[in-house]
Design a protein around this motif. Sequence first.
Motif, PDB file in Angstrom:
ATOM      1  N   THR A   1      -5.602   2.029 -10.115  1.00  0.00           N
ATOM      2  CA  THR A   1      -5.613   0.582 -10.195  1.00  0.00           C
ATOM      3  C   THR A   1      -4.357   0.096  -9.480  1.00  0.00           C
ATOM      4  OG1 THR A   1      -6.768   0.594 -12.307  1.00  0.00           O
ATOM      5  CG2 THR A   1      -5.551  -1.402 -11.749  1.00  0.00           C
ATOM      6  N   VAL A   2      -4.526  -0.826  -8.560  1.00  0.00           N
ATOM      7  CA  VAL A   2      -3.392  -1.344  -7.804  1.00  0.00           C
ATOM      8  C   VAL A   2      -2.897  -2.617  -8.479  1.00  0.00           C
ATOM      9  CG1 VAL A   2      -2.591  -2.177  -5.567  1.00  0.00           C
ATOM     10  CG2 VAL A   2      -4.244  -0.306  -5.677  1.00  0.00           C
ATOM     11  N   CYS A   3      -1.599  -2.641  -8.801  1.00  0.00           N
ATOM     12  CA  CYS A   3      -0.959  -3.788  -9.443  1.00  0.00           C
ATOM     13  C   CYS A   3       0.162  -4.292  -8.552  1.00  0.00           C
ATOM     14  CB  CYS A   3      -0.348  -3.388 -10.781  1.00  0.00           C
ATOM     15  SG  CYS A   3      -1.513  -2.894 -12.030  1.00  0.00           S
ATOM     16  N   GLY A   4       0.411  -5.578  -8.613  1.00  0.00           N
ATOM     17  CA  GLY A   4       1.547  -6.145  -7.901  1.00  0.00           C
ATOM     18  C   GLY A   4       1.153  -7.332  -7.063  1.00  0.00           C
ATOM     19  N   GLN A   5       1.657  -7.345  -5.838  1.00  0.00           N
ATOM     20  CA  GLN A   5       1.384  -8.415  -4.893  1.00  0.00           C
ATOM     21  C   GLN A   5       0.765  -7.819  -3.636  1.00  0.00           C
ATOM     22  OE1 GLN A   5       5.644  -9.530  -5.316  1.00  0.00           O
ATOM     23  NE2 GLN A   5       4.848 -11.602  -5.227  1.00  0.00           N
ATOM     24  N   ARG A   6       0.078  -8.643  -2.872  1.00  0.00           N
ATOM     25  CA  ARG A   6      -0.566  -8.185  -1.642  1.00  0.00           C
ATOM     26  C   ARG A   6       0.470  -7.550  -0.713  1.00  0.00           C
ATOM     27  NH1 ARG A   6      -4.268 -12.016   2.160  1.00  0.00           N
ATOM     28  NH2 ARG A   6      -5.594 -10.378   2.977  1.00  0.00           N
TER      29      ARG A   6
END
Length: 136
Positions: free
Chosen positions: A27-32
């Motif tokens: 799962t990718v979390c954070g900002q673009r």
Amino acid sequence: MVVLVNGETLGGAELIAAALQDHKRATVCGQRTLGKASVQIPLALPVPGVGMKLTSGTFIRPSGKNLHRKPGSQSEDDWGVRPEVDCRVSPELSKRLKQQWQEFSLRPSSSNKRLALDDPTADPQRVAPCACWIGW
């Protein structure tokens, strides 16, 4: 697995995050991410101390989507890695993290000076309350 990305994530790190996301391995979390996924070949020129890089291609995600942000791309266009869970850091924290990373990266190998980024448990992005930690 959770992958943390932000607007400073580029190149190979973007490609790895995209591959893990496309194959549903993380799962990718954070900002673009930045969208810097060009393939460049360094070329030496016959002038001492002068060289150039020739862009020969761009990385494509395993899903076939474009990873590189082209000039004139808009935010709604398909480029970079868009996290499934949006976790924003403040502009002040972003600036502080950039300064800490620069200090960490440029520290001479002979230095014994302890820096903020030497302790991963004190990383402000990891300890800040964020929706991406819910359920992990």
